[in-house]
Motif scaffolding. Sequence first.
Motif, PDB file in Angstrom:
ATOM      1  N   VAL A  23       0.857  -1.199   0.000  1.00 21.40           N
ATOM      2  CA  VAL A  23       0.000   0.000   0.000  1.00 21.40           C
ATOM      3  C   VAL A  23       0.889   1.243   0.000  1.00 21.40           C
ATOM      4  N   HIS A  24       1.915   1.194   0.838  1.00 20.81           N
ATOM      5  CA  HIS A  24       2.822   2.345   0.944  1.00 20.81           C
ATOM      6  C   HIS A  24       3.502   2.619  -0.401  1.00 20.81           C
ATOM      7  N   ARG A  25       3.982   1.555  -1.018  1.00 17.12           N
ATOM      8  CA  ARG A  25       4.724   1.742  -2.278  1.00 17.12           C
ATOM      9  C   ARG A  25       3.808   2.138  -3.434  1.00 17.12           C
ATOM     10  N   ALA A  26       2.525   1.757  -3.322  1.00 21.48           N
ATOM     11  CA  ALA A  26       1.593   2.052  -4.422  1.00 21.48           C
ATOM     12  C   ALA A  26       0.678   3.223  -4.090  1.00 21.48           C
ATOM     13  N   ARG A  27       1.018   4.013  -3.072  1.00 21.87           N
ATOM     14  CA  ARG A  27       0.075   5.047  -2.621  1.00 21.87           C
ATOM     15  C   ARG A  27      -0.208   6.095  -3.688  1.00 21.87           C
ATOM     16  N   ALA A  28       0.706   6.245  -4.642  1.00 24.65           N
ATOM     17  CA  ALA A  28       0.450   7.214  -5.719  1.00 24.65           C
ATOM     18  C   ALA A  28      -0.667   6.733  -6.645  1.00 24.65           C
ATOM     19  N   ALA A  29      -1.029   5.448  -6.554  1.00 22.41           N
ATOM     20  CA  ALA A  29      -2.120   4.924  -7.393  1.00 22.41           C
ATOM     21  C   ALA A  29      -3.483   5.182  -6.767  1.00 22.41           C
ATOM     22  N   TYR A  30      -3.475   5.678  -5.524  1.00 17.13           N
ATOM     23  CA  TYR A  30      -4.745   5.978  -4.858  1.00 17.13           C
ATOM     24  C   TYR A  30      -5.441   7.144  -5.574  1.00 17.13           C
ATOM     25  N   VAL A  31      -6.755   7.064  -5.631  1.00 12.95           N
ATOM     26  CA  VAL A  31      -7.544   8.130  -6.265  1.00 12.95           C
ATOM     27  C   VAL A  31      -8.171   8.969  -5.159  1.00 12.95           C
ATOM     28  N   ARG A  32      -7.871  10.262  -5.146  1.00 16.99           N
ATOM     29  CA  ARG A  32      -8.345  11.155  -4.092  1.00 16.99           C
ATOM     30  C   ARG A  32      -9.877  11.082  -3.964  1.00 16.99           C
ATOM     31  N   GLY A  33     -10.347  10.916  -2.740  1.00 14.44           N
ATOM     32  CA  GLY A  33     -11.786  10.854  -2.496  1.00 14.44           C
ATOM     33  C   GLY A  33     -12.362   9.451  -2.522  1.00 14.44           C
ATOM     34  N   ALA A  34     -11.554   8.482  -2.933  1.00 15.21           N
ATOM     35  CA  ALA A  34     -12.058   7.104  -3.017  1.00 15.21           C
ATOM     36  C   ALA A  34     -11.898   6.387  -1.679  1.00 15.21           C
ATOM     37  N   ASP A  35     -12.724   5.366  -1.469  1.00 13.79           N
ATOM     38  CA  ASP A  35     -12.604   4.548  -0.258  1.00 13.79           C
ATOM     39  C   ASP A  35     -11.419   3.586  -0.450  1.00 13.79           C
ATOM     40  N   PRO A  36     -10.381   3.713   0.380  1.00 19.03           N
ATOM     41  CA  PRO A  36      -9.206   2.853   0.130  1.00 19.03           C
ATOM     42  C   PRO A  36      -9.357   1.421   0.640  1.00 19.03           C
ATOM     43  N   ILE A  37     -10.390   1.168   1.460  1.00 15.34           N
ATOM     44  CA  ILE A  37     -10.456  -0.147   2.118  1.00 15.34           C
ATOM     45  C   ILE A  37     -10.609  -1.317   1.128  1.00 15.34           C
ATOM     46  N   PRO A  38     -11.535  -1.256   0.150  1.00 12.45           N
ATOM     47  CA  PRO A  38     -11.601  -2.379  -0.801  1.00 12.45           C
ATOM     48  C   PRO A  38     -10.277  -2.579  -1.549  1.00 12.45           C
ATOM     49  N   TRP A  39      -9.613  -1.483  -1.864  1.00 10.98           N
ATOM     50  CA  TRP A  39      -8.313  -1.558  -2.556  1.00 10.98           C
ATOM     51  C   TRP A  39      -7.274  -2.255  -1.658  1.00 10.98           C
ATOM     52  N   ILE A  40      -7.248  -1.870  -0.392  1.00  9.62           N
ATOM     53  CA  ILE A  40      -6.286  -2.485   0.543  1.00  9.62           C
ATOM     54  C   ILE A  40      -6.618  -3.971   0.722  1.00  9.62           C
ATOM     55  N   TYR A  41      -7.898  -4.295   0.814  1.00  9.53           N
ATOM     56  CA  TYR A  41      -8.301  -5.710   0.905  1.00  9.53           C
ATOM     57  C   TYR A  41      -7.868  -6.482  -0.342  1.00  9.53           C
ATOM     58  N   SER A  42      -8.020  -5.851  -1.504  1.00  7.96           N
ATOM     59  CA  SER A  42      -7.603  -6.523  -2.750  1.00  7.96           C
ATOM     60  C   SER A  42      -6.103  -6.785  -2.744  1.00  7.96           C
ATOM     61  N   ILE A  43      -5.352  -5.826  -2.210  1.00  6.30           N
ATOM     62  CA  ILE A  43      -3.899  -6.011  -2.127  1.00  6.30           C
ATOM     63  C   ILE A  43      -3.594  -7.171  -1.168  1.00  6.30           C
ATOM     64  N   ALA A  44      -4.333  -7.235  -0.061  1.00  2.00           N
ATOM     65  CA  ALA A  44      -4.150  -8.349   0.880  1.00  2.00           C
ATOM     66  C   ALA A  44      -4.511  -9.679   0.222  1.00  2.00           C
ATOM     67  N   HIS A  45      -5.605  -9.677  -0.523  1.00  2.00           N
ATOM     68  CA  HIS A  45      -6.028 -10.884  -1.250  1.00  2.00           C
ATOM     69  C   HIS A  45      -4.920 -11.354  -2.198  1.00  2.00           C
ATOM     70  N   ARG A  46      -4.402 -10.396  -2.979  1.00  2.00           N
ATOM     71  CA  ARG A  46      -3.344 -10.706  -3.958  1.00  2.00           C
ATOM     72  C   ARG A  46      -2.088 -11.226  -3.242  1.00  2.00           C
ATOM     73  N   THR A  47      -1.767 -10.588  -2.127  1.00  2.00           N
ATOM     74  CA  THR A  47      -0.574 -10.971  -1.372  1.00  2.00           C
ATOM     75  C   THR A  47      -0.735 -12.394  -0.839  1.00  2.00           C
ATOM     76  N   PHE A  48      -1.929 -12.714  -0.358  1.00  2.00           N
ATOM     77  CA  PHE A  48      -2.188 -14.066   0.147  1.00  2.00           C
ATOM     78  C   PHE A  48      -2.061 -15.094  -0.983  1.00  2.00           C
ATOM     79  N   ILE A  49      -2.664 -14.783  -2.136  1.00  2.00           N
ATOM     80  CA  ILE A  49      -2.598 -15.712  -3.280  1.00  2.00           C
ATOM     81  C   ILE A  49      -1.142 -15.931  -3.691  1.00  2.00           C
ATOM     82  N   ASP A  50      -0.390 -14.840  -3.809  1.00  2.00           N
ATOM     83  CA  ASP A  50       1.015 -14.943  -4.226  1.00  2.00           C
ATOM     84  C   ASP A  50       1.806 -15.770  -3.225  1.00  2.00           C
TER      85      ASP A  50
END
Lengths: 197, 226
Positions: free
Chosen positions: A55-82
């Motif tokens: 999340v820290h390294r990809a924070r520039a991909a965040y879209v201002r005003g968006a809810d970051p929680i689903p995005w962070i969960y997706s990153i966790a999902h991807r990390t678990f799969i990997d």
Amino acid sequence: MAEAKDLMQRYCDGEAGAFRELYALVAPRLLGYLLKMARERALADDLLQQTFLKVHRARAAYVRGADPIPWIYSIAHRTFIDETRKHKRAVVRVGEAEVLPEVAAAITGESEDRRDEVRGDPELVTAALDALAGLPPQQREAVVLTKLDGRTVAEAAEIAGTTVGAMKVRAHRGYEALRKLLGKPEDPAKKAAGGPS
Amino acid sequence: MTAQGELPPMPAPVPPPLSRLLEAELAELAPVAPRRPVRQLVLLVTVSLIYAAGVLAMVAMRHDLHELPGGWLVGAGLAWLVGFVVPMYLATVPRPGAVIPRWKLAGGAAVIGALGFIGLGLTLHPDGPSLGWAHFGRGRGCLELGVATALVPVVVGAIFLRGALPVGSRWIAAALGAGGGSLGGLMLHLHCPINDGLHVGLMHGGVVAVAALLAAALVPRATDLR
């Protein structure tokens, strides 16, 4: 406590304290999700740290005003799969002569690596967690996200990178399987006689 | 157990403190500019159109423009343009309030674009002598030129989306490829004088499919989080 999107915006603006607040807000829920997926506290902790590092390294991909929680969960999902794939590739066979260290049990009877697993009081929690661990990963994730984490089917589909229809099917099948597992517990005598040595 | 409420309550566990690595990163935290999807889309489309115009200027416009049916020329040109802009929009702009772009719709647009342009090229083209399968292989140059035109939109899109795609990256990449391929198709529409259905369908339309497949195979390596 501030909303996740406000914290994320302040964090993107360079405020380290906002990241800590975001971690305090999201990490417990995320760790619960990862723990139910990985079933091992040390691994779940590691996945959590990896997730927040990403999340820290990809924070520039965040879209201002968006809810970051689903995005962070997706990153966790991807990390678990990997991580799961990495573990599958790196299966280590232990020879008969090799001795594996035993994990010391605490005074509660729980081993160190399972002490902090999610818990409620009743035996039902243990039974549910054990049953959950018996589900295929996709069904487990669907049940965890939709039934335990309280995500909507659409959110769960977004996190897992699948369609709403597929998520509904996974959640339904997983829930049915879980119900069977909890409704018909395995006979302890049969388990003792036929279980792996 | 038949309803959600019957599952036992499971309180959230206490997370560990931040790792040393994260603490070290936070100690040197610098502000970053979050992604602005619409601005990125405008930039992506503008840069890509300028690049395609440059490629077209290099290879020259087709010499039979004035002889072609106006409806087909304009209609097909607009279709190629829509085939470029729509997948790019879906691949880069998330729905309001979301971080991850609409990869399912983008993937659908890529598939529809790839199959649609092949089908349209095979069926809708100006009358003229058919070159047939015997000369089919000579159209490879168009395929290469179209894919080369798709390169810039795909690369620019991949740069914009780095880190934004924990899931659905292959579909987003396919959409970038299909959009870029459509831009290649538009360029070929204005450059290549061959009106044969086989050529327009399989070579010009095929650019969309080839670019989508290549992008789906290669782009996630750049956009996926490590």
